[in-house]
Design a protein around this motif. Structure first.
Motif, PDB file in Angstrom:
ATOM      1  N   ASN A   1       0.903  -1.318   0.100  1.00  0.00           N
ATOM      2  CA  ASN A   1       0.344   0.248  -0.130  1.00  0.00           C
ATOM      3  C   ASN A   1       0.944   1.308   0.248  1.00  0.00           C
ATOM      4  OD1 ASN A   1      -2.384   1.869   1.020  1.00  0.00           O
ATOM      5  ND2 ASN A   1      -3.695  -0.336   0.936  1.00  0.00           N
ATOM      6  N   HIS A   2       0.070   2.035  -0.300  1.00  0.00           N
ATOM      7  CA  HIS A   2       1.282   3.887   0.523  1.00  0.00           C
ATOM      8  C   HIS A   2       2.094   3.908   1.142  1.00  0.00           C
ATOM      9  CE1 HIS A   2      -1.900   5.009  -2.770  1.00  0.00           C
ATOM     10  NE2 HIS A   2      -2.788   4.639  -2.034  1.00  0.00           N
TER      11      HIS A   2
ATOM     12  N   ALA B   1       6.726  -0.763  -1.594  1.00  0.00           N
ATOM     13  CA  ALA B   1       5.112   0.020  -0.970  1.00  0.00           C
ATOM     14  C   ALA B   1       5.385  -0.418  -2.739  1.00  0.00           C
ATOM     15  CB  ALA B   1       5.742   1.521  -0.456  1.00  0.00           C
ATOM     16  N   ILE B   2       3.541  -0.013  -2.597  1.00  0.00           N
ATOM     17  CA  ILE B   2       2.468  -0.321  -3.753  1.00  0.00           C
ATOM     18  C   ILE B   2       2.430  -0.825  -5.033  1.00  0.00           C
ATOM     19  CG2 ILE B   2       1.528   2.193  -3.743  1.00  0.00           C
ATOM     20  CD1 ILE B   2      -0.343  -1.971  -4.185  1.00  0.00           C
ATOM     21  N   GLU B   3       3.516   0.673  -5.766  1.00  0.00           N
ATOM     22  CA  GLU B   3       4.518   0.561  -6.799  1.00  0.00           C
ATOM     23  C   GLU B   3       4.810  -0.292  -6.882  1.00  0.00           C
ATOM     24  OE1 GLU B   3       6.880   3.057  -4.406  1.00  0.00           O
ATOM     25  OE2 GLU B   3       4.369   3.109  -4.124  1.00  0.00           O
ATOM     26  N   ASP B   4       5.835  -1.189  -5.905  1.00  0.00           N
ATOM     27  CA  ASP B   4       6.711  -2.243  -6.376  1.00  0.00           C
ATOM     28  C   ASP B   4       5.640  -3.681  -6.846  1.00  0.00           C
ATOM     29  OD1 ASP B   4       9.489  -0.895  -6.100  1.00  0.00           O
ATOM     30  OD2 ASP B   4       8.501  -0.646  -3.867  1.00  0.00           O
ATOM     31  N   PHE B   5       4.437  -3.641  -6.388  1.00  0.00           N
ATOM     32  CA  PHE B   5       3.389  -4.126  -6.715  1.00  0.00           C
ATOM     33  C   PHE B   5       2.238  -4.403  -8.174  1.00  0.00           C
ATOM     34  CE2 PHE B   5       4.936  -5.010  -2.347  1.00  0.00           C
ATOM     35  CZ  PHE B   5       5.263  -6.573  -2.401  1.00  0.00           C
ATOM     36  N   GLU B   6       3.164  -3.868  -8.915  1.00  0.00           N
ATOM     37  CA  GLU B   6       2.136  -3.513 -10.306  1.00  0.00           C
ATOM     38  C   GLU B   6       1.678  -4.545 -10.571  1.00  0.00           C
ATOM     39  OE1 GLU B   6       4.264  -0.541 -12.491  1.00  0.00           O
ATOM     40  OE2 GLU B   6       4.133   1.013 -11.984  1.00  0.00           O
ATOM     41  N   ASP B   7       0.697  -4.743 -11.529  1.00  0.00           N
ATOM     42  CA  ASP B   7       0.102  -6.668 -11.711  1.00  0.00           C
ATOM     43  C   ASP B   7      -0.163  -7.024 -10.825  1.00  0.00           C
ATOM     44  OD1 ASP B   7      -0.337  -4.861 -14.496  1.00  0.00           O
ATOM     45  OD2 ASP B   7       2.563  -5.120 -14.504  1.00  0.00           O
TER      46      ASP B   7
END
Length: 737
Positions: free
Chosen positions: A450-451, A471-477
């Motif tokens: 998450n953020h 964080a959340i940007e490292d879990f795209e898709d």
């Protein structure tokens, strides 16, 4: 649709009032005027909002509350549109020939009435039985709100616009309190104000914002409060000379009102002088009985960390030395501990900590009267180093406090109610597991899908010594469930870190999958559990237990993968808190027990410490040891033979007299629980005397560890700039500056 229909009819009536008032004004050769039009339109907009909100199904149906709200709104609008007529009639009542000797008396009555109505608007949405409130607390809340409204009224030279805005704001606060209680079974606390960004980040996920019948009645009270303020402006002594003297008099009264409220809130000790306090084990009752504002103010006054009685840094250091020496002479000299130390120094196993969002075994509630057995795989793990009940300091929410306790070994029990250390205190120099492992040569990673700004983690993790934060940007898709990244995706990310980095690692995974609310209806049919609780179907309960089942399956997958790895790995897995709804079953099904035992059932989850290799000095037969989150880190380090500091040694000794402690209470060696703040018998037995001493010593040592001499305890930085990217890290990760 009943509320929608009634409100639309009420809105038509309000519009008709405006039309008729406009025509009447024209017939008198005048115009309606901007002020009456603005006020009348404001009440019409309130009705329009309810009409739209109920039209999309977000207002509970009920004829009586709908009529109460619309009659109030229509009446307020009629008075607003017919402002000139009403003012003439009041002039006849409050003038020299009227019933009141001076219009200032009537104006004061209206201001007090506005304060009473605004108080009802604040309380009624969540507090449905005001007769249960302590009378003096209710009077105090009315006085505070009246003071604010009157201050704003005189600050704007006896105009009602700003004070009416505050009356509406108090109602909105009451609705916010209603939603927070609905979603978390906890009231709004001062600490929540420092975590607004976190609340906003998750507010739109999984929650349904349905206004109750009491919210409509509260809305009606807020509208009437706004009307009373408008009438106070009409009644105000006329003519109102716009002289310097009149300006100064009004400003003086405003200063008196607002200054009085400010002085009362800041100078009067609500806890000790007024006896207003928030009981951590039953905060909702504290708010209901004492009122929102008095309870909130009392909590805000206690946010500053309480300094132990007769505290000195020298005494705290001596305590640490004494406890550490006792550990070294006992557990530290034990052959099992020595064997584990030798093995750890040689092997340097990777340590993975998984704090699983809202993971708990609700079968402790008489199997939910539905033959619910809890998470099947988790309960079946038979080769753990240790497992058992974990007593936590969060219920229904407050995830960051559980991770604070685990990572630092400090207890929320010593920090007061409504406190979130991540967002309040300066933790730069606070010892924690990440910094310990980093000193041992480990690579350290924190992850939370998450953020990064939630709970100020991006800054706290940097201060704690984590090398990187996923964080959340490292879990795209990544695969999601109900819009949340699944537990399994975080486990796959951990496996990726293990595959690409052969160095010893400490990985802290804070999952997100099971976050409330639980009425989304977004769990696929093939993943749903369907329990019948006393013959009734509860959608929220079933969504929750379905999520726990998915977490259980993901944990089984993760452990199976780790069993196959050709490297030594330790896993500590635990839940951060229970969901918000078990309090209903706790109060309904457990009626014959002491209050402390009753409350602690809500403040517990489960933990397990597991290894994919034979840890020296441990039989690994899943020995059950109940403890609290603040002890979990030191127990982990002790079991695997890792070096531990004096504070962790002290905790190991403290556990003998005080096996568990959380914000709700603490336990003695005989398994008896005592609520926080309760007095133990003066002639208590040996276990009670020992736990009382341990409780006091722990508070002293924790204050020393966190705040030393008590200066500069508050956080100096919050929500820093975004983390910079480092090409040397694993692709897609971020570096903590």
């Amino acid at each position: 649709m009943l509320v929608t229909t009634i409100t639309c009819m009420g809105l038509v009536c309000t519009i008709a009032c405006g039309v008729f008032a406009t025509r009447s004004a024209h017939q008198r050769g005048t115009s309606l005027g901007a002020v009456p039009m603005v006020w009348g339109t404001a009440f019409a907009l309130l009705q329009l909002f309810i009409a739209i909100w109920s039209g999309i199904g977000l207002v509970q149906d009920g004829m009586l509350p709908a009529f109460v709200f619309n009659i109030a709104a229509c009446g307020c609008a009629w008075v607003s549109f017919n402002r000139a007529v009403v003012q003439q009639r009041f002039a006849a009542l409050v003038g020299p020939e009227g019933r009141f000797a001076h219009p200032a008396v009537a104006m004061t009555v209206m201001l007090v009435l506005a304060g009473i109505l605004a108080t009802l608007g604040l309380e009624l949405p969540s507090n449905h039985n005001l007769l249960w409130m302590y009378p003096l607390c209710l009077l105090l809340e009315i006085a505070l709100i009246t003071g604010v409204l009157a201050g704003m009224f005189f600050l704007t030279q006896r105009r009602a616009g700003l004070s009416a805005f505050f009356a509406l704001a108090f109602f909105i606060l009451g609705v916010a309190e209603y939603f927070v209680i609905t979603f978390k079974s906890m009231p709004i606390t001062p600490g929540d104000m420092t975590a607004i960004s976190t609340a906003a980040a998750v507010a739109g996920t999984g929650y349904t914002y349905t206004l109750s019948a009491f919210c409509l009645v509260g809305f009606a009270c807020a509208a009437l409060s706004m009307l009373a303020l408008q009438l106070a402006a009409l009644i105000a002594p006329s003519p109102r000379p716009r002289t310097r003297r009149a300006l100064l008099v009004n400003l003086g009264v405003a200063l008196l009102c607002l200054g009085g409220v400010t002085a009362h809130v800041t100078l009067v000790d609500y806890y000790h002088t007024l006896g207003i306090q928030v009981y951590t084990w039953r905060p909702l009752e504290s708010y209901y009985r004492q009122g929102f504002l008095p309870a909130f103010i009392s909590g805000a006054q206690t946010v500053k960390p309480p300094r132990p009685d007769d505290y000195s840094t020298d005494d705290a250091e001596q305590l640490l030395d004494d406890y550490a020496a006792e550990f070294d002479a006992t557990r530290g000299a034990d052959k099992d501990r020595t064997a584990a130390e030798t093995q750890f120094d040689k092997e340097k196993p990777t340590v993975i900590a998984v704090m699983n969002e809202t993971f708990s075994d609700l079968s402790i509630y008489q199997k939910l009267h539905a033959d619910y057995e809890g998470p099947e795989y988790f309960n079946s793990i038979s080769d753990c180093l240790s497992r058992g009940t974990l007593y936590v300091s969060a219920y229904g929410g407050g995830t960051a406090n559980s991770e604070f306790e685990f990572l630092t070994g400090n207890s929320m029990a010593n920090l007061g109610s409504g406190v979130y250390p991540y967002t309040i205190y300066d933790l730069t120099e606070t010892d924690n597991l990440a910094s310990q492992f980093k000193e041992l040569g480990y690579d350290t990673t924190a992850m939370h899908p998450n953020h990064a700004t939630n709970w100020n983690r991006e800054n706290v993790y940097e201060d704690f010594g984590f090398d990187q934060f996923l964080a959340i940007e490292d879990f795209e898709d990544a695969e999601t469930l109900r819009g949340m990244v699944t537990d399994r995706e975080t486990y796959d990310k951990i496996l990726e870190l293990l595959e690409t980095n052969s160095n010893p690692q400490f990985i802290f995974d804070v999952t997100m999958q099971n976050h409330s609310g639980y009425d989304t209806g977004m769990v696929p049919q093939n993943k749903q559990l369907n329990l019948s609780i006393d013959g009734m179907y509860d959608a929220e309960v079933n969504e929750y237990v379905s999520l726990i089942q998915e977490s259980d399956r993901a944990l089984e997958y993760f452990i199976d993968q780790l069993r196959q790895l050709d490297r030594k790995v330790i896993v500590v897995f635990f839940g951060d808190h229970q969901p918000f709804f078990p309090s209903t079953y706790n109060d309904l099904w457990f009626t014959d027990e002491d209050e402390a035992t009753h409350q602690e059932r809500l403040w517990q989850t489960d933990y397990v410490i597991w290894a994919n290799y034979d840890v020296a000095g441990n039989d690994q037969v899943s020995e059950e040891v109940d403890l609290s989150t603040n002890y979990l880190g030191s127990v982990l380090m002790d079991l695997i033979g890792a070096p531990i500091n004096d504070y962790q040694k002290a905790q190991a000794v403290l556990r003998e007299a005080m096996p568990a402690i959380n914000s709700s209470g603490y336990e003695d060696a005989e398994g008896r629980w005592y609520l926080t703040g309760s007095a133990l018998p003066e002639d208590g037995d040996a276990a009670q005397q020992a736990v009382e001493r341990a409780h006091s010593d722990y508070a002293t040592m924790q204050y020393y560890e966190l705040f030393y001499d008590g200066k500069d305890v508050y956080t100096k930085r919050y929500q820093s700039a975004a983390n910079e990217t480092d090409p040397n890290l694993v692709p897609g990760t971020t570096k903590i500056k």
